[in-house]
Design a protein around this motif. Structure first.
Motif, PDB file in Angstrom:
ATOM      1  N   ASP A 159      53.826  -0.776  20.612  1.00 41.65           N
ATOM      2  CA  ASP A 159      54.287  -0.517  21.966  1.00 41.65           C
ATOM      3  C   ASP A 159      55.817  -0.487  21.974  1.00 41.65           C
ATOM      4  OD1 ASP A 159      53.716   0.130  24.538  1.00 41.65           O
ATOM      5  OD2 ASP A 159      52.781  -1.775  25.082  1.00 41.65           O
ATOM      6  N   ALA A 160      56.408   0.273  22.874  1.00 42.35           N
ATOM      7  CA  ALA A 160      57.865   0.417  22.858  1.00 42.35           C
ATOM      8  C   ALA A 160      58.369   0.670  24.273  1.00 42.35           C
ATOM      9  CB  ALA A 160      58.273   1.573  21.944  1.00 42.35           C
ATOM     10  N   THR A 161      59.488   0.063  24.614  1.00 43.28           N
ATOM     11  CA  THR A 161      60.145   0.341  25.888  1.00 43.28           C
ATOM     12  C   THR A 161      60.616   1.784  25.881  1.00 43.28           C
ATOM     13  OG1 THR A 161      60.882  -1.950  26.064  1.00 43.28           O
ATOM     14  CG2 THR A 161      62.021  -0.334  27.425  1.00 43.28           C
ATOM     15  N   SER A 162      60.290   2.524  26.951  1.00 46.58           N
ATOM     16  CA  SER A 162      60.497   3.969  26.926  1.00 46.58           C
ATOM     17  C   SER A 162      61.011   4.478  28.266  1.00 46.58           C
ATOM     18  CB  SER A 162      59.185   4.682  26.575  1.00 46.58           C
ATOM     19  OG  SER A 162      58.663   4.226  25.342  1.00 46.58           O
ATOM     20  N   TRP A 163      61.559   5.701  28.212  1.00 47.60           N
ATOM     21  CA  TRP A 163      62.057   6.423  29.377  1.00 47.60           C
ATOM     22  C   TRP A 163      61.677   7.892  29.214  1.00 47.60           C
ATOM     23  CZ3 TRP A 163      64.557   2.884  26.495  1.00 47.60           C
ATOM     24  CH2 TRP A 163      65.160   1.784  27.131  1.00 47.60           C
ATOM     25  N   CYS A 164      61.594   8.623  30.335  1.00 42.91           N
ATOM     26  CA  CYS A 164      61.381  10.065  30.221  1.00 42.91           C
ATOM     27  C   CYS A 164      62.026  10.788  31.391  1.00 42.91           C
ATOM     28  CB  CYS A 164      59.896  10.410  30.125  1.00 42.91           C
ATOM     29  SG  CYS A 164      59.010  10.412  31.699  1.00 42.91           S
ATOM     30  N   TYR A 165      62.217  12.069  31.208  1.00 50.27           N
ATOM     31  CA  TYR A 165      62.737  12.956  32.242  1.00 50.27           C
ATOM     32  C   TYR A 165      61.804  12.945  33.446  1.00 50.27           C
ATOM     33  CZ  TYR A 165      63.621  17.503  34.509  1.00 50.27           C
ATOM     34  OH  TYR A 165      63.862  18.511  35.413  1.00 50.27           O
ATOM     35  N   ALA A 166      62.389  12.974  34.663  1.00 45.82           N
ATOM     36  CA  ALA A 166      61.574  12.910  35.878  1.00 45.82           C
ATOM     37  C   ALA A 166      62.067  13.885  36.935  1.00 45.82           C
ATOM     38  CB  ALA A 166      61.565  11.484  36.423  1.00 45.82           C
ATOM     39  N   GLY A 167      62.459  15.082  36.515  1.00 48.73           N
ATOM     40  CA  GLY A 167      62.882  16.094  37.465  1.00 48.73           C
ATOM     41  C   GLY A 167      64.149  15.687  38.197  1.00 48.73           C
ATOM     42  N   GLU A 168      64.216  15.977  39.490  1.00 47.09           N
ATOM     43  CA  GLU A 168      65.396  15.660  40.289  1.00 47.09           C
ATOM     44  C   GLU A 168      65.328  14.224  40.818  1.00 47.09           C
ATOM     45  OE1 GLU A 168      66.373  18.653  43.139  1.00 47.09           O
ATOM     46  OE2 GLU A 168      66.214  20.271  41.691  1.00 47.09           O
ATOM     47  N   HIS A 169      64.994  13.312  39.927  1.00 43.50           N
ATOM     48  CA  HIS A 169      64.986  11.877  40.186  1.00 43.50           C
ATOM     49  C   HIS A 169      65.655  11.191  39.005  1.00 43.50           C
ATOM     50  CE1 HIS A 169      62.041  12.004  43.578  1.00 43.50           C
ATOM     51  NE2 HIS A 169      61.588  13.069  42.921  1.00 43.50           N
ATOM     52  N   ASP A 170      65.980   9.912  39.175  1.00 47.62           N
ATOM     53  CA  ASP A 170      66.412   9.142  38.018  1.00 47.62           C
ATOM     54  C   ASP A 170      65.297   9.157  36.980  1.00 47.62           C
ATOM     55  OD1 ASP A 170      68.648   8.571  39.478  1.00 47.62           O
ATOM     56  OD2 ASP A 170      68.140   6.487  39.888  1.00 47.62           O
ATOM     57  N   PRO A 171      65.616   9.054  35.693  1.00 47.09           N
ATOM     58  CA  PRO A 171      64.566   9.036  34.668  1.00 47.09           C
ATOM     59  C   PRO A 171      63.526   7.951  34.932  1.00 47.09           C
ATOM     60  CG  PRO A 171      66.700   9.306  33.645  1.00 47.09           C
ATOM     61  CD  PRO A 171      66.964   9.029  35.101  1.00 47.09           C
ATOM     62  N   GLU A 172      62.297   8.223  34.531  1.00 42.75           N
ATOM     63  CA  GLU A 172      61.222   7.235  34.669  1.00 42.75           C
ATOM     64  C   GLU A 172      61.342   6.202  33.558  1.00 42.75           C
ATOM     65  OE1 GLU A 172      56.322   7.070  34.959  1.00 42.75           O
ATOM     66  OE2 GLU A 172      57.380   9.004  34.838  1.00 42.75           O
ATOM     67  N   GLY A 173      61.276   4.935  33.907  1.00 46.76           N
ATOM     68  CA  GLY A 173      61.443   3.851  32.965  1.00 46.76           C
ATOM     69  C   GLY A 173      62.573   2.946  33.422  1.00 46.76           C
ATOM     70  N   PRO A 174      62.830   1.884  32.688  1.00 47.00           N
ATOM     71  CA  PRO A 174      62.152   1.521  31.434  1.00 47.00           C
ATOM     72  C   PRO A 174      60.771   0.925  31.692  1.00 47.00           C
ATOM     73  CG  PRO A 174      63.743  -0.166  32.041  1.00 47.00           C
ATOM     74  CD  PRO A 174      63.890   0.930  33.046  1.00 47.00           C
ATOM     75  N   LYS A 175      59.820   1.353  30.889  1.00 44.67           N
ATOM     76  CA  LYS A 175      58.508   0.729  30.907  1.00 44.67           C
ATOM     77  C   LYS A 175      57.854   0.965  29.559  1.00 44.67           C
ATOM     78  CE  LYS A 175      55.882   4.480  33.142  1.00 44.67           C
ATOM     79  NZ  LYS A 175      55.112   4.826  34.367  1.00 44.67           N
ATOM     80  N   LEU A 176      56.844   0.179  29.273  1.00 42.02           N
ATOM     81  CA  LEU A 176      56.208   0.249  27.969  1.00 42.02           C
ATOM     82  C   LEU A 176      55.474   1.568  27.777  1.00 42.02           C
ATOM     83  CD1 LEU A 176      54.810  -3.382  27.622  1.00 42.02           C
ATOM     84  CD2 LEU A 176      56.763  -2.383  26.409  1.00 42.02           C
ATOM     85  N   LEU A 177      55.463   2.016  26.548  1.00 36.86           N
ATOM     86  CA  LEU A 177      54.746   3.226  26.190  1.00 36.86           C
ATOM     87  C   LEU A 177      53.293   3.161  26.655  1.00 36.86           C
ATOM     88  CD1 LEU A 177      55.049   4.913  22.707  1.00 36.86           C
ATOM     89  CD2 LEU A 177      52.848   4.739  23.829  1.00 36.86           C
ATOM     90  N   SER A 178      52.695   1.992  26.548  1.00 39.67           N
ATOM     91  CA  SER A 178      51.302   1.824  26.978  1.00 39.67           C
ATOM     92  C   SER A 178      51.140   2.091  28.471  1.00 39.67           C
ATOM     93  CB  SER A 178      50.814   0.420  26.628  1.00 39.67           C
ATOM     94  OG  SER A 178      51.663  -0.569  27.183  1.00 39.67           O
ATOM     95  N   LYS A 179      52.178   1.824  29.262  1.00 35.03           N
ATOM     96  CA  LYS A 179      52.115   2.092  30.700  1.00 35.03           C
ATOM     97  C   LYS A 179      52.181   3.599  30.961  1.00 35.03           C
ATOM     98  CE  LYS A 179      52.037  -2.225  32.079  1.00 35.03           C
ATOM     99  NZ  LYS A 179      50.837  -2.794  32.764  1.00 35.03           N
TER     100      LYS A 179
END
Length: 665
Positions: A159-179
């Motif tokens: 499992d790893a703390t992760s972030w991703c692109y979320a369009g015209e919002h702040d990036p999604e995360g930080p949250k665990l890969l499992s989430k």
């Protein structure tokens, strides 16, 4: 055509037919990173190791076809090679990149009829491993191939703390890969960044998006922490390939920011002459609308306002002025002709809603909208004009003729808004628009849900920016300091952004300006720093000239930014917390740092300066009482002498920033 220097390409003709159980190992030039490829029960798999530590465990490779699915494969041949070249850039973080990797072409053929051929190509860099799928012309397909989905798996070992692109919002995360995996439907959009372990950061990216729909990630059943690529139905011709699936690997998040891999995976520059492509700062009419000055002037979307922007830009070396929506008419009306200047005024009846309405001009309208005249006024002052145009105008009027007219007028580029469509069609439309802009010597900046940057600026360097982020003061949402410190480590990995940083009027602009819906939580020094930190070929400044004149000592830092660089370094950074970056142009160094909501002091060691040089550093600092919510405009400017090895303490307020300009004495 843009050329490369010191080119060395070695295709080692090592062609063999491995047994079904044999592992094919592809190592990066230093041996630091390696991919292992195996065929198990006729299915191709891959894994990635860094210094024998698992980055990705064994996961499937391949794509799904809409018609008859691929059957079990035999491995027919393996060809190993290498690339070692220096790629000269038209503009960017560096004047040149080292494109150095080892390559693999793995040819698979179905065991049974129709015995179609699939080639898996791989590239191993010291900081990334990439794969794509090629469909040979003589591979047993028809003229066209319909792809229904991706099968590439990314199987993380933990499992790893992760972030991703979320369009015209702040990036999604930080949250665990499992989430992320637990979400229904799309688990994550790209870039997908993970802190996978001590000194181990990864980013799943996509490079060279030209034909197939962009890729997202969904959960996979092949492992507790497994993700799988997915894209919408796409049809390509035989002989073509998918985009590259890229896994970047680094010991620090700043190394991900500066990676050249997705740039190098794109085809070379397609412009015979790219010398006309000039990155730079731009003034912008949209957010300044409604600003009132001490001499009684009120900014609008009109000729007197645009001339004031141009005069300021000319005086301070700002390269461009962006004319946003409305110059040719109501942007969402199909009848609005993008080859004409509107013959009415524009008003925004409700300051809390973005919709504009026409208003009849006065009978003695002395200064009607005249865009060709304005462009000539700007050209006489060495300022280029970027013209807004959107999808409705492109679809209702001959687009190539429109661009040809803009070129005849002398416009410098277009800002393309509200592009409709999705999937493969949006990819193809985007490429067509950028190519047509290049044909007519126009820069191109995309807004409103563009396809992801994918290193495509190498092939078309006139594609200078896109709103692949949450732009400040936009979409009726608040832009946070944490959001900025996430965006530069997530969205900006993909390429140049149009984020509209650099607002200098911060106390309460939302109360008087129709196009600022939410005040920005920041400090004026943080705004200055963000312009430099945000990688872009067109950095659009959202305030009026008088706001910058009132803080001319601070604006000096922005006015000197060249927006293309000999080299760039991320000095320090933590995703969502802070970033400190240094960029060099000629003999000058620009350093900018930005912070989240916690006050912070960073120690900036000047070990990159010439040991034999003597320098003067101008420091642009948050005031002692600065705060991103309660005292946004407090700052100070001072000069000190510095040398190689000195340390500057960058004191940043909550939500604040810090800038340094270092020049030789």
């Amino acid at each position: 055509m843009n050329t490369t220097a010191r080119i060395l390409f070695v295709a080692l003709a090592i062609i063999c037919v491995p047994s079904a159980a044999e592992t094919i190992r592809l190592e990066s030039p230093s041996g630091k990173l390696a991919g292992e490829f195996t065929l198990t029960d006729g299915i191709p798999f891959w894994s990635i190791q860094e210094n024998d530590t698992a980055v990705l465990e064994k996961g499937r490779l391949g794509v799904k076809l809409t018609d008859k699915a691929f059957g079990s494969f035999d491995s027919v041949s393996v060809e190993m090679g290498s690339v070692n070249e220096t790629v000269k850039t038209t503009w960017g973080n560096f004047a040149e990149y080292a494109n150095h990797c080892r390559s693999l072409t793995w040819t698979l053929v179905e065991k049974d009829v129709p015995r179609r051929t699939l080639r898996i190509e791989a590239r191993a860099y010291d900081q990334a491993l990439a794969v794509r799928y090629v469909f040979p012309k003589e591979g047993g397909y028809g003229e066209r191939i319909s792809l229904s989905d991706d099968q590439t798996e990314f199987v993380f070992p933990r499992d790893a703390t992760s972030w991703c692109y979320a369009g015209e919002h702040d990036p999604e995360g930080p949250k665990l890969l499992s989430k992320f995996r637990a979400k229904k439907g799309t688990a994550a959009r790209l870039p997908f960044v993970s802190e996978s372990g001590p000194n181990l950061f990864t980013a799943i990216m996509e490079a060279a998006i030209y034909d197939v729909a962009p890729m997202d990630l969904v959960s996979s059943d092949e492992g507790e922490y497994a993700l799988r690529g997915t894209f919408s139905k796409s049809t390509i011709e035989t002989g073509e390939a998918t985009s590259w699936r890229v896994v970047q690997v680094a010991s620090a998040p700043g190394d991900l920011v500066l990676s050249s891999v997705i740039y190098c995976l794109n085809p070379p520059c397609q412009l015979e002459d790219s010398s006309w492509v000039k990155p730079g700062l731009a003034m912008w009419d949209w957010r300044a609308w409604g600003a009132q000055t001490d001499d009684g002037f009120t900014y609008g979307l009109d000729m007197p306002s645009w001339r004031r922007f141009i005069d300021f830009a000319s005086k301070h070396g700002v390269a461009y002025l962006v004319l946003d929506a409305g110059w040719y008419g109501l942007e969402f009306e199909a009848s609005s002709d993008p080859t004409t200047s509107r013959d009415y005024l524009l008003v925004q009846p409700d300051p809390n809603k973005p919709h504009l309405k026409p208003q009849a001009p006065p009978s003695d309208w002395a200064d009607p909208t005249d865009i060709p005249e304005l462009i000539q006024y700007a050209k006489d002052r060495d300022v280029g004009i970027i013209l807004y145009i959107n999808d409705i105008a492109r679809l209702n009027f001959p687009f190539d003729q429109t661009l040809a007219l803009y070129e005849k007028w002398g416009a410098a580029g277009i800002k393309y808004g509200f592009m409709k469509g999705k999937g493969q069609q949006k990819v193809l439309d985007t490429r067509s628009i950028v190519e047509q802009c290049a044909k007519h010597h126009l820069l191109c900046d995309f807004h409103d849900g563009p396809i992801p940057p994918s290193g495509d600026r190498r092939t078309y360097p006139n594609y200078v920016a896109r709103e692949f982020c949450h732009a400040q003061s936009d979409s009726l949402r608040t832009f946070t300091p944490t959001g900025f410190c996430e965006t530069v480590f997530v969205n900006m990995l993909a390429g140049p952004l149009d984020m509209n940083n650099g607002l200098f009027t911060l106390e309460d602009p939302a109360s008087v300006r129709p196009k600022i819906f939410k005040n920005v939580d920041t400090t004026v020094v943080a705004e200055t720093a963000r312009v430099m930190i945000t990688f872009s070929g067109l950095a659009i400044l959202p305030d009026c000239p008088e706001a910058y004149e009132a803080k001319s000592d601070l604006f000096e830092f922005l006015g000197k930014l060249p927006m293309t660089w000999n080299e760039t370094r991320v000095l320090d950074g933590k995703i969502g917390h802070y970033i400190s970056m240094a960029r060099r142009s000629g003999g000058e160094w620009f350093i900018a740092s930005a912070n989240n909501e916690e006050p912070r002091t960073l120690q900036i060691k000047l070990d990159f300066l010439d040991p034999n040089g003597q320098y003067v550093a101008t420091l642009y600092e948050d005031g002692a009482d600065a705060h991103y919510q309660t005292n946004r405009e407090s700052y100070r400017v001072r000069k000190i002498e510095v040398k190689h090895g000195d340390v500057i303490s960058a004191n940043m307020a909550a939500g604040g920033g810090h800038c340094v300009l270092i020049s030789q004495k």
